[in-house]
Write an enzyme that holds these catalytic residues in place. Structure first.
Site, PDB file in Angstrom:
ATOM      1  N   GLN A   1       0.865  -1.280   0.172  1.00 45.78           N
ATOM      2  CA  GLN A   1      -0.162  -0.008   0.157  1.00 45.78           C
ATOM      3  C   GLN A   1       0.860   1.212  -0.129  1.00 45.78           C
ATOM      4  O   GLN A   1       0.156   2.427  -0.204  1.00 45.78           O
ATOM      5  CB  GLN A   1      -1.049  -0.146   1.164  1.00 45.78           C
ATOM      6  CG  GLN A   1      -0.160   0.060   2.599  1.00 45.78           C
ATOM      7  CD  GLN A   1      -1.249  -0.073   3.679  1.00 45.78           C
ATOM      8  OE1 GLN A   1      -1.428  -1.323   3.970  1.00 45.78           O
ATOM      9  NE2 GLN A   1      -1.692   0.994   4.288  1.00 45.78           N
TER      10      GLN A   1
ATOM     11  N   PHE B   1     -13.341   1.077   5.075  1.00 52.43           N
ATOM     12  CA  PHE B   1     -13.687  -0.093   5.808  1.00 52.43           C
ATOM     13  C   PHE B   1     -13.992  -1.022   4.724  1.00 52.43           C
ATOM     14  O   PHE B   1     -14.523  -0.958   3.794  1.00 52.43           O
ATOM     15  CB  PHE B   1     -14.891   0.183   6.688  1.00 52.43           C
ATOM     16  CG  PHE B   1     -14.661   0.977   8.068  1.00 52.43           C
ATOM     17  CD1 PHE B   1     -14.132   0.083   9.273  1.00 52.43           C
ATOM     18  CD2 PHE B   1     -14.969   2.360   7.936  1.00 52.43           C
ATOM     19  CE1 PHE B   1     -14.345   0.895  10.307  1.00 52.43           C
ATOM     20  CE2 PHE B   1     -14.373   2.906   9.154  1.00 52.43           C
ATOM     21  CZ  PHE B   1     -14.229   2.291  10.318  1.00 52.43           C
TER      22      PHE B   1
ATOM     23  N   HIS C   1      -5.941  -1.298  11.234  1.00 52.91           N
ATOM     24  CA  HIS C   1      -5.578  -1.809  10.034  1.00 52.91           C
ATOM     25  C   HIS C   1      -6.179  -2.924   9.729  1.00 52.91           C
ATOM     26  O   HIS C   1      -6.692  -3.954  10.420  1.00 52.91           O
ATOM     27  CB  HIS C   1      -3.992  -2.330  10.475  1.00 52.91           C
ATOM     28  CG  HIS C   1      -3.185  -2.668   9.367  1.00 52.91           C
ATOM     29  ND1 HIS C   1      -3.142  -1.811   8.064  1.00 52.91           N
ATOM     30  CD2 HIS C   1      -2.469  -3.699   9.152  1.00 52.91           C
ATOM     31  CE1 HIS C   1      -2.097  -2.434   7.218  1.00 52.91           C
ATOM     32  NE2 HIS C   1      -1.654  -3.615   7.764  1.00 52.91           N
TER      33      HIS C   1
ATOM     34  N   TYR D   1     -16.001  -3.612   4.905  1.00 53.37           N
ATOM     35  CA  TYR D   1     -17.316  -4.007   5.095  1.00 53.37           C
ATOM     36  C   TYR D   1     -17.998  -3.007   3.833  1.00 53.37           C
ATOM     37  O   TYR D   1     -18.636  -3.578   3.124  1.00 53.37           O
ATOM     38  CB  TYR D   1     -17.971  -3.492   6.294  1.00 53.37           C
ATOM     39  CG  TYR D   1     -19.194  -3.994   6.381  1.00 53.37           C
ATOM     40  CD1 TYR D   1     -19.734  -5.247   6.688  1.00 53.37           C
ATOM     41  CD2 TYR D   1     -20.481  -3.032   6.192  1.00 53.37           C
ATOM     42  CE1 TYR D   1     -21.037  -5.715   6.770  1.00 53.37           C
ATOM     43  CE2 TYR D   1     -21.767  -3.423   6.144  1.00 53.37           C
ATOM     44  CZ  TYR D   1     -22.015  -4.476   6.519  1.00 53.37           C
ATOM     45  OH  TYR D   1     -23.498  -5.066   6.692  1.00 53.37           O
TER      46      TYR D   1
ATOM     47  N   CYS E   1      -5.131   0.596   3.420  1.00 57.25           N
ATOM     48  CA  CYS E   1      -5.173  -1.038   3.997  1.00 57.25           C
ATOM     49  C   CYS E   1      -6.570  -1.498   3.409  1.00 57.25           C
ATOM     50  O   CYS E   1      -6.657  -2.617   3.275  1.00 57.25           O
ATOM     51  CB  CYS E   1      -4.652  -1.072   5.250  1.00 57.25           C
ATOM     52  SG  CYS E   1      -6.077  -0.224   6.232  1.00 57.25           S
TER      53      CYS E   1
END
Ligand SMILES: *[C@@H]1O[C@H](CO)[C@@H](O)[C@H](O)[C@H]1NC(C)=O
Ligand SMILES: *[C@@H]1O[C@H](CO)[C@@H](O)[C@H](O)[C@H]1NC(C)=O
Ligand SMILES: *[C@@H]1O[C@H](CO)[C@@H](O)[C@H](O)[C@H]1NC(C)=O
Ligand SMILES: *[C@@H]1O[C@H](CO)[C@@H](O)[C@H](O)[C@H]1NC(C)=O
Length: 472
Positions: free
Chosen positions: A263, A313, A416, A315, A269
């Site tokens: 990254q 995120f 992270h 998700y 991340c």
């Protein structure tokens, strides 16, 4: 109201260290307790009990498509009242039921009546000092289950929630070059034998600020949401029949995991963990017929669901974004490692997920057994965990936090995001571990991977796992 989500692009630096770790005459370095930025991507800090309760949603006409902008709300034509109940049940006024989940401390998602709603919690200020107003949201996005029929909304809770003020100390030495801490490395290696630390000369090529972004960044201030979810007898029985060790890099000699990324100095991340998750699931679903490498820059640059190099995120990216907009291959938008305008072509071929969820069903329901069940039966899961100052010097072995820095940490903070590809047990010591793919290059750790203690929620690694179902 505008778009709050880009404001954290102007990067602030904060230390999440304890006061005794800031000798006033020497404000120099100890930067590494890196608690947060990559994960805590907006300054909002709204907890489960702030959000649980009855909400009024003000929604615009359902006539938009997936390119809808909700910067301006427009005319309200739908008013819904939703009650968010423990643990993940939502009901409307007519008694219809659905599900809901927190996204860490940043906002919440509601799925009911064939529609899905997501909004970030409201705050004012910036990372230096902010006030969270957890009984209201920024403008959010709503769409039906076919993902064709979109609208905008904002929500307010029908209850008083006192605003919470958060102040975070500022990092003063961001421009200096990062220096390996030989003393810390020595201390780690003397204190325990489970893992070894070493100095990476590569790290000294980054400034303190860049290392900060790479390892997670800003302090987030959330407290633990729910205590570790109990394991049901059914799950216990299922897991008892699963293998003691498992590794998606070697299933009867076949590897289903894509190469390790790097990254660099962007707080991306979550995008690397998201592509790692999607790439692995695609290889598994296609029996390695599709070995796509997906674009992390597209995730950094092309969606309002994250904060670019300031965090996001898995998700919302591997899940919601990949379901709603689809992800594109690396060649469509190559990684720059910095914030940049979106250059992905509208015509790019896209890969979608058909479903995504927190392991356990909702945020707060994760545990070791649920992770093992998901990994063995369906594939790797991305997880968030807390990077402490000892972690970047990890060389090999089974990591656990050695506690030399930031010793007091009562929260389930995570900063992270990485991919768990398997697990095992160390023969000589019986120590259980997860096998985890990082995004710091293949020169770091065990060929880009690390192992970390399993079964004890080490660094909150068992607190928030995300799984997706890809459409191959
Ligand atoms: C979207 O769905 C609503 C029902 O929820 C319907 O009334 C409307 O016509 C749909 N709009 C489009 C553009 O399909
Ligand atoms: C989406 O909606 C916008 C305006 O509302 C319209 O200009 C655009 O053509 C639509 N895109 C698609 C793919 O339908
Ligand atoms: C939220 O709670 C505060 C009190 O803490 C109250 O002043 C406010 O009206 C409530 N509602 C909204 C939508 O802000
Ligand atoms: C540091 O960066 C320079 C210039 O990009 C490069 O030549 C060198 O190999 C790097 N050093 C390490 C240890 O990565």
């Amino acid at each position: 109201m505008g778009s709050p989500f880009r404001m954290s692009r102007s990067i602030y630096f904060y230390l999440a260290l304890l006061p005794h770790q800031f000798p006033s005459h020497n404000l120099v370095i100890i930067f590494f307790a890196c608690v947060g930025l990559s994960m805590a991507d907006t300054p909002a800090n709204c907890l489960y009990e702030d959000i649980r309760g009855t909400w009024k949603l003000h929604e615009t006409e359902r006539n938009g498509n997936h390119s809808i902008s909700c910067d301006e709300l427009g005319e309200i034509v739908h008013e819904n009242t939703f009650t968010l109940e423990f643990p993940d049940v939502v009901k409307d006024e007519l008694g219809n039921q659905g599900t809901w989940t927190m996204i860490y401390n940043q906002g919440f998602e509601v799925n009911i009546n064939q529609r899905s709603y997501f909004a970030f919690s409201y705050y004012e200020g910036d990372w230096g000092s902010s006030t969270s107003y957890c009984n209201r949201t920024f403008n959010g996005w709503s769409r039906d289950v076919t993902i064709r029929n979109w609208s905008c909304f904002k929500a307010e809770k029908l209850a008083q929630v006192p605003p919470t003020f958060t102040e975070r100390p500022v990092l003063t030495n961001g421009g200096q070059m990062y220096k390996n801490d030989e003393n810390l490395i020595k201390k780690i290696n003397i204190a325990q034998t489970s893992w070894t630390a070493k100095a990476y000369p590569e790290h000294e090529n980054y400034t303190v600020e860049e290392m900060y972004l790479r390892t997670g960044g800003l302090a987030s201030v959330m407290t633990k949401l729910l205590s570790a979810a109990p394991v049901s007898p059914e799950l216990q029985a299922t897991v008892a029949s699963l293998p003691d060790s498992f590794d998606w890099r070697n299933i009867n000699g076949v590897n289903y995991i894509s190469p390790v990324g790097d990254q660099a100095s962007c707080g991306s991340c979550y995008a690397f963990a998201s592509v790692a998750n999607l790439e692995a699931k695609l290889r598994i679903a296609s029996k390695n017929q599709r070995q796509d490498i997906f674009s992390t820059q597209d995730m950094v640059s092309c969606t309002y669901l994250d904060q670019g190099c300031s965090g996001g995120f898995d998700y919302l990216v591997a899940g919601r974004y990949a379901m709603e907009q689809g992800v594109v291959s690396e060649s469509e938008n190559r990684y720059l490692g910095r914030d940049a305008p979106c250059t992905t072509s509208q015509a790019a071929t896209r890969t979608y997920v058909k479903d995504y969820r927190h392991v356990g069903g909702y945020y707060g329901a994760c545990n070791e057994a649920a992770m093992i069940e998901a990994i063995v039966n369906r594939g790797p899961v991305s997880v968030s965990f807390q990077v402490y100052s000892d972690f970047p010097s990890y060389s090999d072995g089974i990591y656990h936090h050695t506690g030399f820095v930031n010793e007091f940490n009562p929260f389930e903070e995570t900063n992270h995001v990485v991919l768990v590809v398997g697990y095992g047990v160390e023969e000589s010591t019986g120590e259980k571990y997860w096998i985890v793919k990082n995004s710091w290059g293949d020169w770091w750790g065990e060929k880009g991977y690390f192992r970390i203690r399993r079964g004890t929620d080490e660094c909150a690694i068992e607190s928030m796992a995300v799984e997706i179902d890809i459409i191959p």
